[in-house]
Write an enzyme that holds these catalytic residues in place. Structure first.
Site, PDB file in Angstrom:
ATOM      1  NE  ARG A  25       7.370 -31.428  39.518  1.00 16.54           N
ATOM      2  CZ  ARG A  25       7.759 -32.005  38.375  1.00 16.54           C
ATOM      3  NH1 ARG A  25       7.735 -31.325  37.256  1.00 16.54           N
ATOM      4  NH2 ARG A  25       8.178 -33.255  38.356  1.00 16.54           N
ATOM      5  CB  ILE A  51       5.002 -34.976  35.361  1.00 15.45           C
ATOM      6  CG1 ILE A  51       5.370 -33.499  35.395  1.00 15.45           C
ATOM      7  CG2 ILE A  51       5.143 -35.576  36.738  1.00 15.45           C
ATOM      8  CD1 ILE A  51       4.491 -32.652  36.353  1.00 15.45           C
ATOM      9  CB  SER A  52      10.059 -34.114  32.584  1.00 17.45           C
ATOM     10  OG  SER A  52       9.631 -34.666  31.368  1.00 17.45           O
ATOM     11  CD  GLN A  53      15.654 -34.566  37.256  1.00 19.40           C
ATOM     12  OE1 GLN A  53      15.891 -35.137  36.198  1.00 19.40           O
ATOM     13  NE2 GLN A  53      16.556 -34.346  38.162  1.00 19.40           N
ATOM     14  N   PRO A  54      11.707 -31.630  37.437  1.00 21.81           N
ATOM     15  CG  PRO A  54      11.006 -30.743  39.484  1.00 21.81           C
ATOM     16  CD  PRO A  54      11.405 -32.026  38.825  1.00 21.81           C
TER      17      PRO A  54
END
Ligand code: SAM
Length: 207
Positions: A25, A51-54
């Site tokens: 990431r 970028i979205s949260q994992p």
């Protein structure tokens, strides 16, 4: 990240958990954010985007129920991270991004990582990508007020569509097109996303 943020919540798909542990990431976030790359939060990637949260990446991927043979459409390439995760779980990924610099950056990183089953296109993904339809799965990582009709048209029978819909206070929607064409859907959880800007989303500024 995998144990604390994903497995302890409701990510159960073993393939998704494995891939979330493998995809680097930190390669997809800007230099200033690298220290926080694996934190439990979305991060800025420039141009007002994120970028979205994992956990959200893992959840949306799990909802697609991929087995490895699918052609997947992603709308909203952003950093390219979600596309990278998908690339390890399906046959090919067609990803569409409206902002050229983000599309170019994602293409470069995905290329460097050898993820050559991902194609990144520049354009308005609210119209889907009819040239390569139908898709076995569609994931949208920006929020329109309503489900864009072209995306439903481009979903193959048996396919799943995952999309945040309705503003403000979006709900993550999971839609399943059964064999025969009939659809069923359910709201999964409330989520927060940047808007889907385009013909079947929020009109671009100046229009
Ligand atoms: N999936 C991304 C990732 O892994 O980094 C996160 C995407 S970010 C939350 C949403 C992205 O959707 C932004 O890069 C934005 O420019 C893009 N976007 C918004 N409207 C779009 C549209 N109509 N077509 C394609 N991309 C769009």
């Amino acid at each position: 990240m995998v144990e604390r943020q994903l497995a302890r919540r409701d990510i159960r798909d073993r393939r998704v958990l494995a891939v979330m542990g493998e995809v680097p990431r930190h390669r997809f976030v800007p230099a200033a954010e690298v220290r926080d790359a694996y934190s439990d939060a979305p991060l800025p990637i420039g141009y007002g985007q994120t970028i979205s949260q994992p956990y959200i990446v893992a959840l949306m991927t799990q909802l697609l129920a991929l087995t490895g043979e699918e052609k997947v459409l992603e709308v909203g390439t952003g950093s390219g991270y979600q596309a990278a995760v998908l690339s390890r779980l399906c046959r090919s990924v067609v990803s569409v991004e409206r902002l050229r610099p983000l599309a170019e950056r994602a293409r470069k990183i995905l290329g460097e990582l050898g993820m050559d089953n991902v194609t990144v296109h520049e354009g308005d993904g609210s119209k889907g990508w009819p040239q390569e339809a139908p898709f076995d799965a569609i994931v949208v990582t920006a929020a329109p007020p309503r489900l864009p009709p072209p995306l439903l048209d481009q979903l193959a029978e048996g396919g799943r569509l995952v999309i945040p819909v309705g503003a403000p206070g979006w709900q993550l929607l999971e839609l399943h097109r059964k064999e025969g064409g009939e659809t069923s859907s359910r709201q999964v959880i409330p989520v927060s996303f940047v808007p889907l800007v385009g013909r079947h989303g929020i009109p671009p500024e100046g229009h």
